[in-house]
Design an enzyme around this catalytic site. Structure first.
Site, PDB file in Angstrom:
ATOM      1  N   GLU A 185      -2.224 -37.457 -46.713  1.00  0.00           N
ATOM      2  CA  GLU A 185      -2.188 -38.529 -47.718  1.00  0.00           C
ATOM      3  C   GLU A 185      -0.900 -39.316 -47.508  1.00  0.00           C
ATOM      4  O   GLU A 185       0.196 -38.753 -47.527  1.00  0.00           O
ATOM      5  CB  GLU A 185      -2.246 -37.923 -49.129  1.00  0.00           C
ATOM      6  CG  GLU A 185      -2.255 -38.984 -50.208  1.00  0.00           C
ATOM      7  CD  GLU A 185      -2.841 -38.489 -51.537  1.00  0.00           C
ATOM      8  OE1 GLU A 185      -3.425 -37.394 -51.567  1.00  0.00           O
ATOM      9  OE2 GLU A 185      -2.703 -39.221 -52.523  1.00  0.00           O
ATOM     10  N   ARG A 186      -1.052 -40.618 -47.285  1.00  0.00           N
ATOM     11  CA  ARG A 186       0.110 -41.499 -47.047  1.00  0.00           C
ATOM     12  C   ARG A 186       0.920 -41.059 -45.830  1.00  0.00           C
ATOM     13  O   ARG A 186       2.155 -41.104 -45.856  1.00  0.00           O
ATOM     14  CB  ARG A 186       1.026 -41.577 -48.266  1.00  0.00           C
ATOM     15  CG  ARG A 186       0.324 -41.699 -49.596  1.00  0.00           C
ATOM     16  CD  ARG A 186      -0.539 -42.913 -49.712  1.00  0.00           C
ATOM     17  NE  ARG A 186      -1.223 -42.965 -51.005  1.00  0.00           N
ATOM     18  CZ  ARG A 186      -2.154 -43.858 -51.303  1.00  0.00           C
ATOM     19  NH1 ARG A 186      -2.543 -44.745 -50.416  1.00  0.00           N
ATOM     20  NH2 ARG A 186      -2.710 -43.867 -52.490  1.00  0.00           N
ATOM     21  N   ASN A 228      -1.461 -32.970 -54.155  1.00  0.00           N
ATOM     22  CA  ASN A 228      -2.852 -32.973 -54.625  1.00  0.00           C
ATOM     23  C   ASN A 228      -3.495 -31.776 -53.936  1.00  0.00           C
ATOM     24  O   ASN A 228      -4.181 -31.897 -52.940  1.00  0.00           O
ATOM     25  CB  ASN A 228      -3.554 -34.278 -54.243  1.00  0.00           C
ATOM     26  CG  ASN A 228      -2.972 -35.452 -55.015  1.00  0.00           C
ATOM     27  OD1 ASN A 228      -2.549 -35.315 -56.163  1.00  0.00           O
ATOM     28  ND2 ASN A 228      -2.935 -36.622 -54.388  1.00  0.00           N
ATOM     29  N   GLU A 309      -2.628 -38.249 -62.319  1.00  0.00           N
ATOM     30  CA  GLU A 309      -3.597 -38.822 -61.375  1.00  0.00           C
ATOM     31  C   GLU A 309      -4.784 -37.903 -61.147  1.00  0.00           C
ATOM     32  O   GLU A 309      -5.187 -37.639 -60.007  1.00  0.00           O
ATOM     33  CB  GLU A 309      -2.905 -39.161 -60.045  1.00  0.00           C
ATOM     34  CG  GLU A 309      -1.771 -40.159 -60.217  1.00  0.00           C
ATOM     35  CD  GLU A 309      -1.147 -40.631 -58.912  1.00  0.00           C
ATOM     36  OE1 GLU A 309      -1.165 -39.868 -57.945  1.00  0.00           O
ATOM     37  OE2 GLU A 309      -0.647 -41.777 -58.909  1.00  0.00           O
ATOM     38  N   ARG A 342       6.606 -31.544 -60.940  1.00  0.00           N
ATOM     39  CA  ARG A 342       6.804 -32.985 -60.734  1.00  0.00           C
ATOM     40  C   ARG A 342       6.854 -33.766 -62.045  1.00  0.00           C
ATOM     41  O   ARG A 342       6.012 -33.592 -62.923  1.00  0.00           O
ATOM     42  CB  ARG A 342       5.743 -33.530 -59.789  1.00  0.00           C
ATOM     43  CG  ARG A 342       5.951 -32.923 -58.405  1.00  0.00           C
ATOM     44  CD  ARG A 342       5.023 -33.468 -57.378  1.00  0.00           C
ATOM     45  NE  ARG A 342       5.474 -34.700 -56.794  1.00  0.00           N
ATOM     46  CZ  ARG A 342       4.726 -35.791 -56.705  1.00  0.00           C
ATOM     47  NH1 ARG A 342       3.533 -35.825 -57.238  1.00  0.00           N
ATOM     48  NH2 ARG A 342       5.194 -36.854 -56.114  1.00  0.00           N
ATOM     49  N   ARG A 359       3.994 -47.924 -68.321  1.00  0.00           N
ATOM     50  CA  ARG A 359       4.049 -46.736 -67.477  1.00  0.00           C
ATOM     51  C   ARG A 359       5.487 -46.307 -67.178  1.00  0.00           C
ATOM     52  O   ARG A 359       5.760 -45.125 -66.996  1.00  0.00           O
ATOM     53  CB  ARG A 359       3.302 -47.020 -66.164  1.00  0.00           C
ATOM     54  CG  ARG A 359       3.475 -45.947 -65.136  1.00  0.00           C
ATOM     55  CD  ARG A 359       2.498 -46.143 -64.001  1.00  0.00           C
ATOM     56  NE  ARG A 359       2.862 -45.351 -62.842  1.00  0.00           N
ATOM     57  CZ  ARG A 359       2.255 -45.428 -61.670  1.00  0.00           C
ATOM     58  NH1 ARG A 359       1.245 -46.279 -61.524  1.00  0.00           N
ATOM     59  NH2 ARG A 359       2.624 -44.687 -60.665  1.00  0.00           N
ATOM     60  N   ASP A 388       6.802 -45.903 -59.098  1.00  0.00           N
ATOM     61  CA  ASP A 388       6.220 -45.181 -57.974  1.00  0.00           C
ATOM     62  C   ASP A 388       6.669 -45.780 -56.641  1.00  0.00           C
ATOM     63  O   ASP A 388       5.897 -46.486 -56.005  1.00  0.00           O
ATOM     64  CB  ASP A 388       4.690 -45.237 -58.090  1.00  0.00           C
ATOM     65  CG  ASP A 388       4.006 -44.335 -57.092  1.00  0.00           C
ATOM     66  OD1 ASP A 388       4.708 -43.597 -56.390  1.00  0.00           O
ATOM     67  OD2 ASP A 388       2.769 -44.378 -57.012  1.00  0.00           O
ATOM     68  N   GLU A 410      13.317 -37.210 -55.996  1.00  0.00           N
ATOM     69  CA  GLU A 410      12.290 -37.286 -54.953  1.00  0.00           C
ATOM     70  C   GLU A 410      12.364 -38.662 -54.303  1.00  0.00           C
ATOM     71  O   GLU A 410      12.198 -39.682 -54.972  1.00  0.00           O
ATOM     72  CB  GLU A 410      10.903 -37.048 -55.571  1.00  0.00           C
ATOM     73  CG  GLU A 410       9.767 -37.138 -54.560  1.00  0.00           C
ATOM     74  CD  GLU A 410       8.382 -36.860 -55.180  1.00  0.00           C
ATOM     75  OE1 GLU A 410       8.259 -35.937 -56.011  1.00  0.00           O
ATOM     76  OE2 GLU A 410       7.435 -37.583 -54.833  1.00  0.00           O
ATOM     77  N   GLU A 416       5.053 -45.526 -47.733  1.00  0.00           N
ATOM     78  CA  GLU A 416       3.789 -45.920 -48.382  1.00  0.00           C
ATOM     79  C   GLU A 416       3.788 -47.375 -48.837  1.00  0.00           C
ATOM     80  O   GLU A 416       2.886 -48.139 -48.499  1.00  0.00           O
ATOM     81  CB  GLU A 416       3.540 -44.993 -49.575  1.00  0.00           C
ATOM     82  CG  GLU A 416       2.315 -45.378 -50.373  1.00  0.00           C
ATOM     83  CD  GLU A 416       2.084 -44.451 -51.558  1.00  0.00           C
ATOM     84  OE1 GLU A 416       2.843 -43.490 -51.722  1.00  0.00           O
ATOM     85  OE2 GLU A 416       1.121 -44.709 -52.304  1.00  0.00           O
ATOM     86  N   GLU A 533      12.010 -56.626 -49.014  1.00  0.00           N
ATOM     87  CA  GLU A 533      11.941 -56.989 -50.435  1.00  0.00           C
ATOM     88  C   GLU A 533      11.697 -58.494 -50.580  1.00  0.00           C
ATOM     89  O   GLU A 533      10.904 -58.930 -51.407  1.00  0.00           O
ATOM     90  CB  GLU A 533      13.254 -56.602 -51.128  1.00  0.00           C
ATOM     91  CG  GLU A 533      13.250 -56.934 -52.615  1.00  0.00           C
ATOM     92  CD  GLU A 533      14.565 -56.567 -53.302  1.00  0.00           C
ATOM     93  OE1 GLU A 533      15.612 -56.541 -52.616  1.00  0.00           O
ATOM     94  OE2 GLU A 533      14.544 -56.314 -54.511  1.00  0.00           O
ATOM     95  N   TRP A 564      -3.601 -48.700 -64.243  1.00  0.00           N
ATOM     96  CA  TRP A 564      -2.548 -48.031 -63.474  1.00  0.00           C
ATOM     97  C   TRP A 564      -1.135 -48.409 -63.900  1.00  0.00           C
ATOM     98  O   TRP A 564      -0.165 -47.771 -63.477  1.00  0.00           O
ATOM     99  CB  TRP A 564      -2.747 -48.285 -61.969  1.00  0.00           C
ATOM    100  CG  TRP A 564      -3.987 -47.603 -61.485  1.00  0.00           C
ATOM    101  CD1 TRP A 564      -5.259 -48.107 -61.517  1.00  0.00           C
ATOM    102  CD2 TRP A 564      -4.096 -46.277 -60.957  1.00  0.00           C
ATOM    103  NE1 TRP A 564      -6.138 -47.175 -61.041  1.00  0.00           N
ATOM    104  CE2 TRP A 564      -5.456 -46.039 -60.672  1.00  0.00           C
ATOM    105  CE3 TRP A 564      -3.175 -45.265 -60.684  1.00  0.00           C
ATOM    106  CZ2 TRP A 564      -5.920 -44.832 -60.140  1.00  0.00           C
ATOM    107  CZ3 TRP A 564      -3.636 -44.063 -60.146  1.00  0.00           C
ATOM    108  CH2 TRP A 564      -4.991 -43.853 -59.888  1.00  0.00           C
TER     109      TRP A 564
HETATM  110  O1  GCW Z   1       2.591 -42.875 -54.821  1.00  0.00           O
HETATM  111  C1  GCW Z   1       1.498 -42.165 -55.266  1.00  0.00           C
HETATM  112  C2  GCW Z   1       0.625 -42.075 -54.081  1.00  0.00           C
HETATM  113  C3  GCW Z   1      -0.300 -40.899 -54.105  1.00  0.00           C
HETATM  114  C4  GCW Z   1       0.529 -39.658 -54.369  1.00  0.00           C
HETATM  115  C5  GCW Z   1       1.229 -39.820 -55.697  1.00  0.00           C
HETATM  116  C6  GCW Z   1       2.155 -38.655 -55.997  1.00  0.00           C
HETATM  117  C7  GCW Z   1       0.167 -37.480 -53.482  1.00  0.00           C
HETATM  118  O2  GCW Z   1      -0.089 -43.261 -53.947  1.00  0.00           O
HETATM  119  O3  GCW Z   1      -0.922 -40.838 -52.857  1.00  0.00           O
HETATM  120  O4  GCW Z   1      -0.254 -38.492 -54.328  1.00  0.00           O
HETATM  121  O5  GCW Z   1       2.021 -40.950 -55.689  1.00  0.00           O
HETATM  122  O6  GCW Z   1       3.336 -38.795 -55.740  1.00  0.00           O
HETATM  123  O7  GCW Z   1       1.710 -37.633 -56.485  1.00  0.00           O
END
Ligand code: GCW
Length: 842
Positions: A185-186, A228, A309, A342, A359, A388, A410, A416, A533, A564
């Site tokens: 993922e990513r 995930n 999520e 997390r 958010r 995020d 983190e 991403e 940026e 979102w």
């Molecule tokens: O940034 C988002 C990502 C998801 C990721 C999530 C997370 C692993 O788009 O892909 O899932 O954050 O950090 O949990």
């Protein structure tokens, strides 16, 4: 006449040598140990002894020995003699402080070294000079060996060594978002280093090589599966495989960790609940932990993403995050393991019509009342910003708000929201801003780096980086992206290093000391964040990308009208998100008072975050003196120009960088330059149309030399709308619904050397071909075989072919011929004719 054998052989040898010399794939990253120039090597030959004595036989110390031999061999062309007794001649002594004390007390340092720290020291004894490479523990010894070699690689003096360092951050972890089916993922550097088809690779030598890179930076733990999480990772039949991964990391002092699924008691435990307070669930976790530790006795711990999520969590039973973390934390305590819980908890089905919803507030809102409720071995892992990993966010207000709970920051190494390693973006400057950000907790100096490492409020904490390196030769899919892992590790070790220092080190270790190369790499890397940026989302708008889709290309409205919560609230009059206390969501008030006051008012909010905190008219005048909308236009042009400059500057390095890396980076930067134009045009046109305000420099909506495909003479090509519209120039694009199609335009400019820029779409689902003819003559042909994360024509698939040095004459017909394949319909956006640069002497 046949050449004599020896001549032929010599020729072949020379050929072979030149090929091997130039065949650098990027696999060795910053640990290349390239042979030093003779004069530099000579200067070390007096100070680097011939003998290496290793004390102790822990795996990391053995690895340190091998590394010293390898590094000195590579850089100085000498092989160290390995001996077990201390000789009466100069030698390197390698071992922990306690091993040195036991074997040669007179050579041992008299004071202790902090955990994971090292000491390099030259000591005279009985008229012999010894070089001590030592550490508080076996990892420290290994880190000392890497530091010693780095000094040589950086041409630093080894004379009279007395150099001690220890890590600023006690926790220096990496997370991988690898799925057990082998996808990531990513992840942008190929498939998983660990997993394939629900099994672990038979050959884990890549993992051991990766561990070596991590160790060279002082990273000491890695979680090996996606947050995930698939609960299978802790099932009995998986554990022997998991243990093999641990074994592959172990020689380099790197321990593994696992990501858990909080629903495991139900999904794999046969229970009908996963309520953390249910005794059966408590027992499930105790047993699970026992079994995992039986397989991996040195497991570092777990990572848990819950109530986020779509992941299940304690809210299912009305329990708290502390209840969830603690049930696992307690099970870990007998083993000394840690659980990272997390902080990335938010509602992704939020009502965008409710102006109170935000958010950005989520992490603080969710955790603040739980401070002090967590077990000491539970750490809250908090993303650098409140949303995020966006291109710019303030630091998360949760840092420092928790006083009695361990925190970790983190950071996302995998890019991403930063061009997914197809763009070069060096993240150290951004990370530095967050790490150095002064929270002013309790009104005193409390930089984030000190808070997260437990130096302000106490509880143990640290740094976690999401790496997602993969099986590609160069680990990340872009040579330049390796610098982000390097920077993460160096900052976790010492956050006071400057971005410049880190880039300089990385560049020299990765590409050597040619001053032209160093200068160019530094220019690119150090400005790349600012540049990115500028052409994506300045002023705190965040990365204006496809938020609900691939997170890659430009899509300004994708953030709006969905649950979102990445809203920027741009409409016809105004833009930005009012997060003030007085009139907005109150997010600004989550910060300690000095920062809260700064962000509360538009006047005191720095321009770079103004739209993150405030909703202002497009005509609002920034501190810079420009209006918001003009700033948006200008930065997008500056950003795109800067990337074009990177591509030109890199091209000048031909012959100074080995061939493969040179050409791969050249292609990457060329591509990025093309993408930056798409971003520029998409975002600038979106704000132009939406605000109705012209660019005072007349650039937006006015593209000299550009002819839209839809207004060309079309045979077989049909007009299509592109979604979202800003992904294509003009009104849209054309697609070919026949075996072959042609778009023709007649050149009506003056005769001269011109470049043709063909903008087409290259997406998944087929490999179309293109041919370009000028006055009947084929001047270029190519296949649209790139792999970008989209299946349709849009800003992510928008691609650029530059055909330079064409002698155009008035009346010439320029024809673009498309040959579609399957879903890829040779879609075309426009052709732009530019004057060929003067310096081009064709
Ligand atoms: O940034 C988002 C990502 C998801 C990721 C999530 C997370 C692993 O788009 O892909 O899932 O954050 O950090 O949990």
């Amino acid at each position: 006449m046949a050449a004599p054998r020896s001549v032929l052989l010599g020729f072949l040898m020379a050929l072979l040598l030149s090929v091997t010399a130039s065949a650098e794939t990027g696999y060795d990253a910053w640990l290349r140990y390239e042979a030093l120039d003779e004069s530099v090597a000579d200067s070390y030959r007096g100070t680097v002894p011939a003998v290496l004595v290793t004390l102790g036989n822990d795996l990391p110390v053995i690895s340190a020995r091998g590394e010293l031999v390898r590094g000195i061999r590579g850089m100085l062309g000498r092989t160290l003699r390995l001996e077990s007794a201390i000789p009466e001649e100069p030698a390197i002594l390698l071992g922990t402080v306690s091993d040195i004390r036991a074997m040669a007390p007179e050579l041992a340092p008299d004071s202790d070294i902090p955990e994971d720290g090292f000491l390099l020291r030259t000591v005279q004894f009985n008229f012999v000079s010894y070089t001590i490479v030592t550490g508080s523990n076996d990892r420290g010894v290994l880190y000392g060996a890497f530091a010693y070699l780095r000094k040589i690689a950086l041409h630093q003096s080894l004379a009279g060594l007395d150099w001690q360092e220890s890590p600023f951050s006690p926790i220096r972890w990496i997370n991988h978002w690898d799925n057990i089916d082998g996808t990531i993922e990513r992840g942008y550097g190929g498939r998983s280093l660990f997993w394939d088809d629900e099994r672990v690779h038979d050959d884990l030598s890549r993992v051991t090589d990766y561990a070596r890179f991590l160790a060279s930076l002082g990273i000491h733990a890695v979680s090996i599966n996606n947050v995930n999480a698939n609960p299978r990772v802790i099932e009995a039949d998986m554990l022997p495989d998991v243990a093999r991964i641990a074994e592959a990391f172990r020689p380099w002092g790197v321990r593994i960790a696992l990501s858990l699924d909080f629903g495991s008691p139900m999904r794999i435990g046969g229970l009908d609940t996963f309520d953390p307070l249910d005794p059966a669930v408590v027992e499930f976790w105790e047993n699970a932990v026992d079994e995992v530790y039986a397989a991996v006795p040195d497991l570092a711990g777990f990572v848990l993403k819950a109530d986020s999520e779509g992941r299940v969590g304690p809210s299912a039973y009305g329990r708290t995050h502390a209840d969830a973390a603690n049930v696992i934390a307690r099970a870990l305590q007998p083993y000394g393991g840690t659980i990272f819980y997390r902080g990335f908890v938010y509602d992704n089905r939020m009502d965008w019509r409710d102006p109170a919803n935000d958010r950005a507030r989520a992490a603080h809102d969710n955790f603040i009342d739980l401070d002090g409720d967590f077990e000491p071995n539970a750490i809250i892992q908090i993303k650098n910003g409140p949303i995020d990993f966006q291109v710019r966010e303030p630091a998360s207000p949760l840092f420092g708000a928790l006083r009695a709970t361990g925190e970790a920051i983190e950071l996302q190494i995998t890019q991403e929201y930063f061009g997914q390693a197809r763009h070069t973006v060096f993240l150290a400057p951004m990370w530095k801003e967050v790490l150095d950000f002064d929270m002013r907790a309790d009104g005193r100096a409390t930089p984030v780096k000190a808070i997260v490492t437990g130096k302000v409020f106490g509880p143990r904490g640290g740094f976690v980086g999401v790496s997602n390196a993969g099986l590609d030769d160069n680990w990340y899919g872009n040579h330049m992206s390796q610098a982000n892992l390097y920077a993460f590790g160096r900052l976790a070790w010492d956050p006071d290093l400057t971005a410049h220092d880190i880039a300089d080190e990385w560049s020299r270790l990765t590409f050597g000391h040619d001053p032209e190369v160093v200068r160019t790499v530094l220019d690119i890397q150090l400005t790349s964040y600012d540049t990115f940026e500028k052409y994506t989302g300045p002023l705190g708008l965040q990365t204006l990308t496809d938020i609900t889709g691939n997170h890659y290309g430009a899509a300004v409205e994708a953030s709006e009208r969905n649950g979102w919560g990445q809203w920027h609230k741009a409409d016809e009059e105004a833009v930005g998100f009012d997060r003030s206390v007085a009139t907005g969501t109150g997010f600004a008030g989550q910060f300690p008072s000095q920062n809260a006051a700064m962000w509360e008012s538009v006047e005191t909010t720095p321009d770079e975050l103004v739209l993150f905190f405030h909703h202002v008219p497009y005509t609002h005048v920034l501190h810079s003196g420009k209006t918001v909308v003009q700033h948006l236009y200008d930065t997008h042009y500056e950003g795109a120009d800067a990337v074009a400059g990177y591509a030109r500057a890199w091209a000048e390095l031909a012959g100074r960088v080995d061939e493969q890396r040179f050409s791969e980076i050249r292609d990457q930067l060329e591509y990025q330059a093309g993408q930056a134009e798409v971003w520029r045009d998409a975002v600038a046109r979106w704000f132009w149309r939406t605000s109705g305000i012209d660019d005072d420099r007349g650039r937006v909506g006015n593209y000299p030399g550009r002819t839209e495909a839809e207004s060309m003479n079309l045979t077989g090509y049909d007009f299509i709308e592109v979604d979202p519209w800003e992904g294509a120039s003009g009104e849209g694009a054309v697609e070919c619904n026949a075996a072959t199609c042609t778009a023709t335009l007649e050149y009506d400019g003056e005769a001269g050397w011109r470049d043709l820029v063909v903008r087409y779409f290259d997406h998944l689902g087929g490999t179309a071909r293109f041919e370009v003819r000028v006055a009947g003559q084929t001047v270029d042909e190519w296949r649209a075989d790139d792999r970008v994360p989209t299946r349709r024509p849009d800003s992510s698939s928008s691609s650029r072919r530059v055909i330079s040095g064409i002698a155009l004459r008035p009346g010439d017909e320029i024809q673009i011929i498309g040959f579609p394949e399957n879903d890829e319909k040779a879609e075309l956006d426009y052709v732009e004719i530019r004057e060929t640069a003067q310096s081009d002497d064709r």
